[in-house]
Design a protein around this motif. Structure first.
Motif, mmCIF file in Angstrom:
data_model
loop_
_atom_site.group_PDB
_atom_site.id
_atom_site.type_symbol
_atom_site.label_atom_id
_atom_site.label_comp_id
_atom_site.label_asym_id
_atom_site.label_seq_id
_atom_site.Cartn_x
_atom_site.Cartn_y
_atom_site.Cartn_z
ATOM 1 N N ALA A 297 1.004 -1.228 0.136
ATOM 2 C CA ALA A 297 0.039 -0.020 -0.167
ATOM 3 C C ALA A 297 0.809 1.293 0.094
ATOM 4 O O ALA A 297 1.927 1.273 0.194
ATOM 5 N N LEU A 298 0.203 2.298 -0.607
ATOM 6 C CA LEU A 298 0.920 3.594 -0.647
ATOM 7 C C LEU A 298 1.349 3.949 0.918
ATOM 8 O O LEU A 298 0.717 3.620 1.999
ATOM 9 N N TRP A 299 2.394 4.789 1.134
ATOM 10 C CA TRP A 299 2.923 5.141 2.409
ATOM 11 C C TRP A 299 1.815 6.041 3.197
ATOM 12 O O TRP A 299 2.087 6.097 4.650
ATOM 13 N N ASN A 300 1.163 6.798 2.433
ATOM 14 C CA ASN A 300 0.002 7.484 2.989
ATOM 15 C C ASN A 300 -1.360 7.105 2.956
ATOM 16 O O ASN A 300 -2.243 7.579 3.389
ATOM 17 N N ALA A 301 -1.335 5.641 2.784
ATOM 18 C CA ALA A 301 -2.677 5.126 2.646
ATOM 19 C C ALA A 301 -3.369 5.045 3.945
ATOM 20 O O ALA A 301 -2.754 4.957 5.201
ATOM 21 N N PRO A 302 -4.665 4.777 4.327
ATOM 22 C CA PRO A 302 -5.313 4.752 5.529
ATOM 23 C C PRO A 302 -4.767 3.587 6.148
ATOM 24 O O PRO A 302 -4.651 3.633 7.546
ATOM 25 N N ARG A 303 -4.371 2.520 5.780
ATOM 26 C CA ARG A 303 -3.507 1.417 6.259
ATOM 27 C C ARG A 303 -2.205 1.385 5.482
ATOM 28 O O ARG A 303 -1.957 0.897 4.629
ATOM 29 N N PRO A 304 -1.250 2.295 6.206
ATOM 30 C CA PRO A 304 -0.036 2.581 5.480
ATOM 31 C C PRO A 304 0.782 1.352 4.927
ATOM 32 O O PRO A 304 0.932 0.450 5.768
ATOM 33 N N GLY A 305 1.585 1.342 3.960
ATOM 34 C CA GLY A 305 2.565 0.281 3.478
ATOM 35 C C GLY A 305 3.826 0.935 3.195
ATOM 36 O O GLY A 305 4.032 2.028 3.749
ATOM 37 N N LEU A 306 4.416 0.325 2.499
ATOM 38 C CA LEU A 306 5.969 0.654 1.973
ATOM 39 C C LEU A 306 6.332 1.362 0.881
ATOM 40 O O LEU A 306 7.203 1.982 0.505
ATOM 41 N N LEU A 307 5.081 1.337 0.232
ATOM 42 C CA LEU A 307 5.153 2.099 -1.365
ATOM 43 C C LEU A 307 5.582 3.497 -1.258
ATOM 44 O O LEU A 307 4.533 4.591 -0.872
ATOM 45 N N TYR A 308 6.424 4.059 -2.001
ATOM 46 C CA TYR A 308 6.752 5.289 -1.957
ATOM 47 C C TYR A 308 7.706 5.787 -3.102
ATOM 48 O O TYR A 308 8.546 5.101 -3.192
ATOM 49 N N ALA A 309 7.199 6.780 -3.484
ATOM 50 C CA ALA A 309 8.264 7.320 -4.792
ATOM 51 C C ALA A 309 8.604 8.635 -4.590
ATOM 52 O O ALA A 309 8.181 9.466 -3.837
ATOM 53 N N PRO A 310 9.833 9.034 -5.031
ATOM 54 C CA PRO A 310 10.522 10.363 -4.768
ATOM 55 C C PRO A 310 9.771 11.208 -5.731
ATOM 56 O O PRO A 310 9.122 11.032 -6.837
ATOM 57 N N PRO A 311 10.051 12.740 -5.246
ATOM 58 C CA PRO A 311 9.175 13.524 -5.902
ATOM 59 C C PRO A 311 9.535 13.810 -7.258
ATOM 60 O O PRO A 311 10.461 13.579 -7.847
ATOM 61 N N MET A 312 8.346 14.066 -8.213
ATOM 62 C CA MET A 312 8.621 14.504 -9.623
ATOM 63 C C MET A 312 9.004 15.893 -9.793
ATOM 64 O O MET A 312 8.252 16.657 -9.915
ATOM 65 N N ARG A 313 10.288 16.145 -9.489
ATOM 66 C CA ARG A 313 10.777 17.787 -9.643
ATOM 67 C C ARG A 313 12.355 17.800 -10.195
ATOM 68 O O ARG A 313 12.913 16.723 -10.058
#
Length: 313
Positions: A297-313
């Motif tokens: 799951a995404l790092w900021n999901a209601p039940r957070p997981g480990l999925l995280y991507a660096p920012p697009m900039r």
């Protein structure tokens, strides 16, 4: 690859949910879609992929010899593989761990109850070494029954040739889904290792490594931004969020930094889907595997997981 006009992708010969040819011969699955997304980003067309089945034993040599451009075959990122094979692991696409598949009729609650049991395990895979470590550390004296492929492991396990089957939990869910009676088998709660799975490329071409890495991150960022393959075209016309506009190639000119078109990430999401679409379709609730997002799951999901991507900039 561009001169050839097609991406060659090494995949599992048959692992439902991750890589398998359907009844019409079309390759489908989570690892398949990762390669299709890379093709969409690099070549503009998700269909410009030639899938090459490779075994666990020859997958790295196929990549080293240049037989394939990318390996997308439920492969764990480990120290030894990263440091000694001349290969790079651009990103993690699936956070997994090794478990045990057993018959419900055994009424087991823990892998520690498998003392003295015969365990089917894929020869030459990380799971074989993990099983030996687990057995030794706990004094369980587990008997490894080494097999050459996932299909052989499934057949031997179902036929009673071993008492349990050990592999990544996702692979066990895949195996269970095609047994004669899936409900008669369960995956024990024990997870005995960390298995970060993802694509692999040859070292020495940092631009290619970055293209694969950022294609994976683009799929994750697509989910973060609430994009889907159905809504991304409208979003590209109307997005006001600066990061979304950069991701979709509306501003910033990020693609040319990697020798790609401005719309490379847009094409990957449009043609294949954001991460959550790929997960749900191939291994999640819309698939036979019904895997929970869990650590994926995404790092900021209601039940957070480990999925995280660096920012697009």
């Amino acid at each position: 690859m561009r001169k050839r006009g097609v991406l060659t992708c090494g995949v599992n010969p048959g692992l439902p949910g991750f890589a398998f040819p359907d009844v019409s011969g079309r390759w489908r699955g989570f690892d398949i879609d990762i390669c299709r997304a890379v093709a969409a980003a690099a070549l503009g067309d998700a269909n410009k992929v030639r899938f090459v089945p490779v075994t666990a034993q020859d997958r790295f040599s196929a990549l080293q010899r240049g037989r394939i451009d990318i390996l997308s075959r439920n492969t764990s990122w480990t120290y030894a593989r990263d440091a000694s094979l001349g290969l790079d692991f651009p990103a993690i696409t699936y956070f997994d761990g090794q478990g045990f598949l057993v018959a419900r009729a055994l009424h087991l609650s823990s892998a520690d109850e498998l003392a003295g049991a015969r365990i089917c395990v894929l020869a030459g895979a990380a799971s074989e070494a993990n099983l030996a470590d687990y057995s030794r550390a706990r004094g369980l004296k587990l008997a490894a029954v080494r097999v050459g492929s996932e299909a052989e492991a499934r057949s031997l396990y179902q036929g009673g040739g071993c008492d349990a089957y050990t592999a990544d939990v996702s692979a066990l869910a895949s195996a269970r889904s095609v047994l004669d009676n899936p409900a008669a088998h369960e995956i024990l709660p024990d997870v005995i290792s960390k298995e970060p799975l993802g694509p692999v490329v040859r070292q020495g071409d940092p631009a290619w490594t970055d293209i694969v890495r950022w294609t994976v991150y683009a799929l994750v960022l697509g989910e973060e931004m609430g994009l889907t393959s159905r809504t991304v075209a409208q979003a590209r016309r109307t997005a006001v969020d600066p990061q979304a506009r950069r991701l979709l190639g509306v501003e910033g000119r990020l693609g040319p930094m990697l020798g790609l078109s401005d719309d490379w990430a847009y094409q990957a999401i449009l043609q294949v889907g954001a991460y959550h679409e790929i997960f749900r379709r191939d291994v999640g609730e819309d698939s036979a595997l019904k895997l929970d997002r869990g650590l994926n799951a995404l790092w900021n999901a209601p039940r957070p997981g480990l999925l995280y991507a660096p920012p697009m900039r």
